[in-house]
Design an enzyme around this catalytic site. Sequence first.
Site, PDB file in Angstrom:
ATOM      1  CE  LYS A 106       0.831  -1.073   4.452  1.00  0.00           C
ATOM      2  NZ  LYS A 106       0.717  -2.332   5.302  1.00  0.00           N
ATOM      3  N   GLY A 135      -6.069  -6.545   3.849  1.00  0.00           N
ATOM      4  CA  GLY A 135      -5.827  -7.811   3.795  1.00  0.00           C
ATOM      5  C   GLY A 135      -6.478  -8.859   2.893  1.00  0.00           C
ATOM      6  CE  LYS A 206      -3.633  -1.432   5.498  1.00  0.00           C
ATOM      7  NZ  LYS A 206      -3.651  -1.926   6.557  1.00  0.00           N
TER       8      LYS A 206
HETATM    9  N1  HSE Z   1       0.020  -3.101   9.794  1.00  0.00           N
HETATM   10  C1  HSE Z   1      -1.202  -3.431   9.399  1.00  0.00           C
HETATM   11  C2  HSE Z   1      -2.398  -3.605  10.297  1.00  0.00           C
HETATM   12  C3  HSE Z   1      -1.334  -4.760   8.475  1.00  0.00           C
HETATM   13  O1  HSE Z   1      -1.823  -3.462  11.562  1.00  0.00           O
HETATM   14  O2  HSE Z   1      -3.520  -3.670   9.822  1.00  0.00           O
HETATM   15  C4  HSE Z   1      -0.757  -4.806   6.888  1.00  0.00           C
HETATM   16  O3  HSE Z   1      -1.521  -3.700   6.178  1.00  0.00           O
END
Ligand code: HSE
Length: 432
Positions: A106, A135, A206
Site C-alpha cells: 500500500k 488484507g 490505504k
Molecule cells: N500493519 C497493518 C495492520 C497490516 O495492523 O493492519 C498490514 O497492512
Amino acid sequence: MKTTKIAILGFGTVGSGVYTVLQQNSELIRHRQLLDLSVKRVLVRDLLHGRNLALAPMETFTTDYADILADGEISIVVECIGGVNPAKDYILRALQAGKTVVTANKEVLSKHWPDLERAAKETGAGLYFEASVGGGIPIIRALNDSMQANNISRVMGIINGTTNYILTKMTNEGRAYEEVLKEAQALGYAEADPSADVDGWDCVYKLSILASIAFHARVNIENIYREGISKVSAEDIAAAKELGYTIKLLAIGKKQDEKLLEVRVHPTMLPNSHPLSSVSGPFNAIFLTGNAVDDIMLYGRGAGMLPTASAVVSDVIVAAKTAKGAHPYMTFNNEFDAPQWLKNQKDWTSSYFLRMEVDDELGVLSKIAGVFAEYGVSVHSLMQKNENKANGSAELIFITDTARELSVQNALCALRALPCVREIKSVMRVEE
Ligand code: HSE
C-alpha cells in the site's frame, strides 16, 4: 491448460503465504480456472539465512533480480517486499519488461501510483493490488467491478488491525494506551516501531487507494488529514461507553455533490448501534454507501500470512486469465491530484465529543453554554462527572449536534480563554 510462470519477490510472511496457497490450492485452481500456476523463481536477500527457505526447492531461489527480469517465461511478478525501496524500482523494472505485477504494497502504490500505472500502460502489463487494503477482504475488486453501477458517496473503514486490537483491549479492559501497546508489542501484534500503525500512516496509505478508486479521483496522501490513537485515553473510552459509543480509528472518505471530497483518518466515536463499532480485535471492515446499493459492509482479516495471500493469489489468477494489453487500469477523472476538489477542513461538518475539566462553581455551565451559542454550536447531550472536591473541579462531557469544523474550533479557542475552563482534555469527531 494454460501454464503461467510466476516470480515472488520477498519470502517473508506474505511471500511464503503466497507460495503456500499456490501449492495447497493448485489442484483447485487448475480445475476451476483451467490454469496451471507455477512459481519459477523467488527473490531473497540471503540464500543461507533467509526465512522459509525449506518451503521451496533450492534452485527456485535467487538473490539476483536480473535472473527474473531476463526470464522470458516469467509473466507475473508478485512483489511481497513492502516499503518503497527497493520495491518501487523492482515493480517499475518488471512493468517496463512487460511483466504484470501483483503487489500487496500500500505504501508504494499510494505514493507512486501514477508512475507505476504509466509504466504498466506503456507495455500493456497489468498492475494488481487487491491485498494492499484490508488484507484478505475482497475490497478493491468489489469497488472496481461489483459496485461500478453506483455513485459512491462514502467509504468508512477500520483498516488497521494493530490499532483496532489496541482500542478493543482498552475498551474491554479499561486499560491505558501505553500499557496495552507494550503488551501488544510483546505478543507480536504491534511492531517494535509502531508509528506507521498507531500514528495513522498505514490508514492514510490505504485510504488514499480506497478513496481514489471509490471517487474516481486520485487522492494524494498529502491531502489526507491524519490523527493517530496515542492521545485516546482510558477516560475518553469510559465516557464514550457511558454515552453508548465506541471509539475506533476510522479512515473516512466522503463525496459531496460531484467533486467535493473530504478524506481523513482519526479516532472517531461511533454509536454502539453502528455495524463498525462491533468490529473487534485485529479484524478490519469497510463500510460503503452507493446511490443504488445503499450501505454495504465487508468484514474480515486485514492482515496475516494466509488472508493476505488469499487476496494476492486471486490477483494472480485474474492476471493470468487476462491477455496482455487487456488489463484494466484506473479511470481517474484527474490523473494527477486535484487539490481544488478537496473540501476545506473548516467546512467539514460533524458532531463532536468534548471533554473538559472546569471549576465546580455556580454559573460555569451557563458561561460555557454561552460560548457554544455565540459560535452556533448546538449541544446534543451533556454529562457532568468526577467532581473533585479536593481541587474544586468537575469534568464536563458534551456531545454537539452537527456543526461546522470552523465553528467548533472557534468555540474551543474561546473556551480555552475562559478562566473557569481548566483544560480541554479531548476533542473527538463523532460519526452517526
Ligand atoms: N500493519 C497493518 C495492520 C497490516 O495492523 O493492519 C498490514 O497492512
